[in-house]
Scaffold this motif. Structure first.
Motif, short mmCIF file in Angstrom:
data_model
loop_
_atom_site.label_atom_id
_atom_site.label_comp_id
_atom_site.label_asym_id
_atom_site.label_seq_id
_atom_site.Cartn_x
_atom_site.Cartn_y
_atom_site.Cartn_z
N GLY A 92 86.84 25.16 20.04
CA GLY A 92 86.25 24.83 18.76
C GLY A 92 85.60 26.06 18.17
O GLY A 92 85.56 27.13 18.77
N SER A 93 85.08 25.91 16.97
CA SER A 93 84.52 27.04 16.25
C SER A 93 83.10 27.34 16.71
O SER A 93 82.35 26.45 17.09
N VAL A 94 82.75 28.62 16.64
CA VAL A 94 81.36 29.02 16.84
C VAL A 94 80.63 28.70 15.54
O VAL A 94 81.03 29.15 14.47
N PRO A 95 79.57 27.90 15.60
CA PRO A 95 78.93 27.44 14.36
C PRO A 95 78.32 28.57 13.55
O PRO A 95 77.84 29.57 14.09
N GLU A 96 78.35 28.40 12.24
CA GLU A 96 77.77 29.37 11.34
C GLU A 96 76.26 29.51 11.56
O GLU A 96 75.66 30.55 11.26
N GLY A 99 73.81 32.43 12.96
CA GLY A 99 73.07 33.41 12.18
C GLY A 99 71.60 33.07 12.01
O GLY A 99 70.82 33.90 11.52
N ASP A 100 71.21 31.86 12.42
CA ASP A 100 69.81 31.44 12.31
C ASP A 100 69.00 31.81 13.54
O ASP A 100 67.91 31.29 13.75
N CYS A 101 69.55 32.70 14.37
CA CYS A 101 68.89 33.10 15.62
C CYS A 101 68.62 34.60 15.57
O CYS A 101 69.27 35.39 16.28
N PRO A 102 67.67 35.05 14.74
CA PRO A 102 67.49 36.48 14.49
C PRO A 102 67.05 37.28 15.70
O PRO A 102 67.22 38.50 15.73
N GLY A 103 66.50 36.62 16.73
CA GLY A 103 66.06 37.34 17.92
C GLY A 103 67.10 37.45 19.00
O GLY A 103 66.83 38.02 20.07
N LEU A 104 68.31 36.93 18.76
CA LEU A 104 69.35 36.89 19.79
C LEU A 104 69.77 38.31 20.19
O LEU A 104 70.11 39.13 19.34
N ALA A 129 78.65 37.36 7.29
CA ALA A 129 77.26 37.17 6.87
C ALA A 129 76.40 36.64 8.01
O ALA A 129 75.22 37.00 8.14
N ALA A 130 76.96 35.77 8.85
CA ALA A 130 76.21 35.23 9.98
C ALA A 130 75.90 36.33 10.98
O ALA A 130 74.77 36.44 11.48
N PHE A 131 76.88 37.17 11.28
CA PHE A 131 76.66 38.26 12.24
C PHE A 131 75.65 39.28 11.71
O PHE A 131 74.92 39.89 12.48
N ALA A 132 75.62 39.45 10.39
CA ALA A 132 74.73 40.45 9.80
C ALA A 132 73.26 40.15 10.08
O ALA A 132 72.42 41.05 10.07
#
Length: 358
Positions: A92-96, A99-104, A129-132
């Motif tokens: 399945g897809s990695v959810p968009e 990107g809401d995990c800025p400390g990862l 945009a999510a990876f950014a």
């Protein structure tokens, strides 16, 4: 795994390397959880969608289980630092929302070959945009692992006759934003179905990158010098794509010395030797197998005193090998493996400078 809500104060939960099966229960009741490690069991699913909502959870490790289906829609929260979900059977897809995990700092969703052996895509890649938003990432691994392929390469053999299907993982475009991340040390997006080209690396980005693998995709264009000249980059694998070459400069002296010791450009569409490799004095392994490189082998290639493995099979190389191996300028005493199969080159003559060539 039993329901553990009777102990809501647990902060560290270590259940790795057991024989646990079934589903990992919803642990949202344990609001103080800081770290969970359930790796190397036989778990088949993660119950609920609690990972992203756990208020204090920073480290989660469920790698090397038998997890199937799509990854949870909410994989991590604002405090998350490491997320190991690799070596499972995700489809399945990695959810968009990643990107809401800025400390990862670590994201590992490596998929084993057996889970995608039907050749279909495992899902879609998050957007650029999510990876950014993941500015603290040091390791990003969203790939398919081929155990036999890795074994063959590790023992120093070519991959001739080894079937390694291109693109068995996620679909999408190679995200340009990952080449702008500042703290990334390891990038593995190999064996997906990614299209597009390798983006230029902005000044100051990827200054800690040591290893990159983009093998087994549908990447086109040329490999930019801004990537190859990164100060700590030692290993580059862009094999099994549709790459046509490496960016060249009119004045070779303008190219910084490359730190790379391993470069794999096999199974692409190169027609000439990348002359920028003259600036790669640390190069130990070079694989140009199964391209369309024509002409003779350049003499500068045998001035790489550190060169240990040189794979040139299945090209259109011509001329006599002794013309570049026996001249006084040759310095290949460390060379141990040389493949020239399926080329119209002439046989080479023995010379003691070959060292212990196999």
């Amino acid at each position: 795994v039993p329901d553990m809500c009777g102990a809501p104060g647990i902060t560290y939960l270590f259940l790795h390397k057991n024989k646990l099966t079934g589903a990992l229960p919803d642990l949202s009741c344990m609001t103080g959880l800081y770290e969970v490690n359930v790796s190397e069991n036989g778990l088949t699913s993660l119950a609920g969608d609690w990972l992203g909502g756990s208020p204090k959870l920073q480290h989660f490790n469920a790698e090397r289980n038998q997890l199937t289906g799509a990854p949870p829609s909410s994989l991590c929260g604002t405090l998350s630092k490491t997320l190991y979900l690799g070596h499972n059977a995700w489809r399945g897809s990695v959810p968009e929302s990643i990107g809401d995990c800025p400390g990862l700092e670590v994201l590992d969703l490596t998929v084993d070959e057996a889970s995608v052996d039907d050749g279909s895509a495992a899902g879609t890649m998050p957007s650029s945009a999510a990876f950014a938003k993941l500015t603290k990432l040091t390791k990003l691994a969203l790939s398919v692992r081929f155990f036999f392929f890795i074994f063959v390469r590790t023992i120093g053999l070519t991959t001739d006759g080894v079937f390694c299907s291109q693109g068995l993982g996620m679909e999408g475009t190679l995200p340009a934003s990952v080449f702008a991340l500042e703290k990334l040390e390891t990038l593995d997006l190999s064996h997906n179905k990614l299209s597009g080209s390798v983006s230029d690396v902005p000044a100051g980005a990827l200054s800690n990158l040591r290893k990159i693998s983009l093998a087994g995709n549908g990447i086109t264009g040329v490999v930019p010098l801004s990537l190859l000249t990164l100060p700590r980059l030692t290993s580059v694998d862009v094999s099994d794509n549709a790459i046509t070459g490496v960016e060249e400069l009119a004045v070779l002296a303008d190219v910084d010395w490359l730190a790379i010791d391993t470069l794999n450009l096999a199974d692409n569409q190169l027609t000439a030797f990348p002359t920028v490799l003259r600036r790669a004095s640390a190069l130990k392994t070079l694989d140009l197998t199964r391209n369309s490189i024509a002409g003779s082998v350049p003499q500068w290639l045998c001035q790489h005193s550190a060169l240990h493995h040189l794979y040139l099979g299945n090209n259109q190389l011509t001329g006599a090998v002794h013309e570049w191996l026996t001249v006084d300028a040759a310095d290949v005493s460390e060379l141990r493996v040389l493949t020239l199969d399926d080329n119209p080159v002439s046989l080479f003559l023995y010379n003691p400078s070959y060292g212990q060539l196999e």
